[in-house]
Design a protein around this motif. Structure first.
Motif, mmCIF file in Angstrom:
data_model
loop_
_atom_site.group_PDB
_atom_site.id
_atom_site.type_symbol
_atom_site.label_atom_id
_atom_site.label_comp_id
_atom_site.label_asym_id
_atom_site.label_seq_id
_atom_site.Cartn_x
_atom_site.Cartn_y
_atom_site.Cartn_z
ATOM 1 N N VAL A 1 -16.648 7.535 4.284
ATOM 2 C CA VAL A 1 -15.278 7.392 4.789
ATOM 3 C C VAL A 1 -14.504 6.384 3.940
ATOM 4 O O VAL A 1 -13.371 6.630 3.498
ATOM 5 C CB VAL A 1 -15.300 6.941 6.264
ATOM 6 N N GLU A 2 -15.125 5.254 3.690
ATOM 7 C CA GLU A 2 -14.425 4.156 3.029
ATOM 8 C C GLU A 2 -14.161 4.409 1.556
ATOM 9 O O GLU A 2 -13.144 3.948 1.021
ATOM 10 C CB GLU A 2 -15.212 2.858 3.216
ATOM 11 N N GLY B 1 -19.562 11.937 5.740
ATOM 12 C CA GLY B 1 -18.522 10.953 6.024
ATOM 13 C C GLY B 1 -17.335 11.115 5.089
ATOM 14 O O GLY B 1 -16.169 11.060 5.523
ATOM 15 N N ALA B 2 -17.602 11.336 3.804
ATOM 16 C CA ALA B 2 -16.522 11.561 2.847
ATOM 17 C C ALA B 2 -15.775 12.849 3.174
ATOM 18 O O ALA B 2 -14.536 12.894 3.143
ATOM 19 C CB ALA B 2 -17.096 11.621 1.433
ATOM 20 N N ASP C 1 -11.115 6.490 1.417
ATOM 21 C CA ASP C 1 -9.968 5.654 1.764
ATOM 22 C C ASP C 1 -9.576 4.740 0.604
ATOM 23 O O ASP C 1 -8.394 4.505 0.342
ATOM 24 C CB ASP C 1 -10.307 4.824 2.999
ATOM 25 N N HIS D 1 -15.392 3.644 14.824
ATOM 26 C CA HIS D 1 -15.025 4.946 14.254
ATOM 27 C C HIS D 1 -16.223 5.890 14.259
ATOM 28 O O HIS D 1 -16.108 7.060 14.667
ATOM 29 C CB HIS D 1 -14.497 4.765 12.834
ATOM 30 N N TYR E 1 -15.565 14.310 6.097
ATOM 31 C CA TYR E 1 -14.821 14.103 7.337
ATOM 32 C C TYR E 1 -13.481 13.440 7.050
ATOM 33 O O TYR E 1 -12.440 13.841 7.584
ATOM 34 C CB TYR E 1 -15.653 13.251 8.292
ATOM 35 N N LYS E 2 -13.504 12.421 6.192
ATOM 36 C CA LYS E 2 -12.277 11.696 5.898
ATOM 37 C C LYS E 2 -11.292 12.563 5.120
ATOM 38 O O LYS E 2 -10.078 12.565 5.418
ATOM 39 C CB LYS E 2 -12.598 10.435 5.102
ATOM 40 N N GLU F 1 -9.837 14.926 7.573
ATOM 41 C CA GLU F 1 -8.949 14.211 8.494
ATOM 42 C C GLU F 1 -7.587 13.929 7.848
ATOM 43 O O GLU F 1 -6.546 13.971 8.515
ATOM 44 C CB GLU F 1 -9.613 12.905 8.911
ATOM 45 N N LEU F 2 -7.598 13.666 6.547
ATOM 46 C CA LEU F 2 -6.358 13.366 5.832
ATOM 47 C C LEU F 2 -5.583 14.622 5.434
ATOM 48 O O LEU F 2 -4.511 14.524 4.837
ATOM 49 C CB LEU F 2 -6.669 12.536 4.577
#
Length: 451
Positions: free
Chosen positions: A431-432, A14-15, A435, A64, A17-18, A21-22
């Motif tokens: 992910v969070e 998840g990390a 972020d 998401h 992926y984020k 994505e960024l």
């Protein structure tokens, strides 16, 4: 900033992926084993049966995560209506047990109702999980199901567990509803967030995380076992001799193990880490030649006539979980047993004990034993992080120290929070946290909130 991620399970991916994505470019993910997925990986045995690391089902609290999964599987999944049951006193009771006690034999039903009508006290005043059960369910339900089942699952004394973790994990009591169910002969089976769930068509649960990882495969370094963390120099050392420096470290390694690998850790932090409790698990997969016409998804077993606490009709999730996708010729039962210092299990005999337990519980007939073609065992040293009474105080000490040094511990065993440790929770924790670091976002999942 250079980001390093430890662990290619749902949270680490998840990390990653984020970050991908960024458009971030200065990051790398390291995984100890030779595959991704962590506790959500899947394996194919020598006979062609697919097995998960435990009874995972894909249900989500997050749009998401749903989008990421659909993208990873390219839509190739099945959707199921949950059908789960409790095997007890020689009969089947629909899950959740407490809503469907009408199926019990008369004496047990009477005990459960007497306990419910005698309830006193405020559950919010309960000092631990055991006291909470008594004030919520009453003596009968605790005796027949809640106490023996939870003892099998957790493998620790239940009075050592906190009550605050429960949330949506346990269906609490509505006496009027139960009495109506009994009077009107209603099966009350739709409770809970996973009453419908998805499952990949091929590859087991692990197919999800293999699919997610494909988009940034070049940034995943497999077979890298961490052996040393220099928190001051912000340097990692791996067993193969590789060294890596970081500005930000996201670790999903079990928190007690990670602290043990770190240099220059204050004694109060080491003491806090030593207070974290986990259990372990043995997954025994039994592949059988023959057809099994049983629509149940998974089943709970509170009684002592079998070692396992849960069994999944794994062939019902996808036909491709058995050889050649042919469920007219094969079926598969995935059985989960907890072990711990309080609940030792003999690994050498667990397969035969599991098979005998399946017979005892009415899951296998004697004539089916000779048709068993696969016996597969997965040993999970870290299965569930146990929400003990002192857990949150210990976590506060550890996390304050680590985050002051640019280290963020997340995921099922990184946060040590069973209540937010499902696949979707863990992925979104990854992910969070990215972020939060890069864009001052909120870590809602970490604090028990979802979309």
């Amino acid at each position: 900033m250079r980001f390093l991620i430890l662990g290619a399970g749902p949270c680490g991916l998840g990390a990653a992926y984020k970050l991908n994505e960024l458009g971030m470019t200065d990051w790398q993910l390291f995984e100890r084993s030779d595959h991704v997925g962590g506790l959500s990986a899947s394996f194919v045995d020598d006979h062609g049966f697919t097995w998960d690391v435990g009874g995972h089902v894909l249900f989500s609290h997050y749009d998401h995560f749903d989008r990421v999964v659909d993208e990873a599987l390219d839509g190739a999944s099945y959707e199921h209506q949950r059908e789960s049951w409790v095997r007890i006193l020689g009969t089947w009771v629909p899950y959740p047990f407490q809503n469907n006690i009408r199926h019990l034999p008369p004496a047990a039903l009477s005990e459960c109702l007497e306990g419910l009508n005698a309830l006193t006290g405020d559950p919010r005043a309960a000092a631990n999980f055991r006291e909470w059960m008594d004030t919520v369910f009453g003596a009968g339900i605790v005796k027949h199901f809640m106490e023996p089942y939870n003892r099998k699952v957790w493998g620790v004394p239940l009075h050592e567990m906190a009550r605050e973790w429960i949330g949506e994990r346990v269906s609490v009591i509505d006496l009027a509803r139960i009495e109506r169910n009994i009077a009107e002969k209603i099966d009350d089976v739709n409770w809970g967030p996973n009453n419908t769930f998805k499952f990949p068509q091929k590859g087991g649960t692990g197919a999800i995380f293999n699919g997610i990882a494909r988009r940034f495969q070049d940034r995943i370094s497999l077979s890298h076992e961490l052996v040393d963390v220099d928190l001051t120099a912000r340097k990692l050392t791996f067993a193969n001799g590789r060294h890596e420096h970081y500005d930000i470290l996201i670790t999903t390694i079990p928190l007690d193990i990670f602290i043990g690998l770190c240099r220059d850790v204050p004694q109060e932090v080491r003491t806090a880490a030593s207070r974290l409790v986990h259990n372990s698990g043995l997954i025994v997969g039994i592949g059988v030649e023959g057809e099994r016409l049983d629509s149940k998804c998974w089943m709970y077993f509170p009684e002592g006539n079998c070692p396992f606490y849960r069994v999944t009709n794994f062939h019902n999730y996808s036909p491709w979980n058995v050889p050649d996708g042919d469920t007219s010729r094969f079926f598969s039962l995935m059985c989960e047993t907890t072990y711990s210092p309080h609940k030792p299990v003999n690994r050498q005999t667990i397969v035969e004990e599991t098979i005998q337990g399946l017979v005892n519980a009415g899951m296998l007939a004697e004539d089916e034993l000779k048709r068993i073609v696969s016996r597969y065992v997965i040993d999970i040293p870290y299965s569930y992080p146990v929400p003990t009474v002192g857990r949150d105080a210990a976590l506060a000490v550890i996390n304050l120290f680590l985050e002051s040094l640019g280290v963020f511990s997340r995921g099922r065993f990184g946060t040590w929070k069973y209540e937010v440790g499902n696949m979707d929770h863990s992925f979104m924790q990854g992910v969070e946290v990215v972020d939060r670091i890069l864009r001052q976002g909120d870590e809602l999942t970490l604090h028990g909130k979802t979309e």
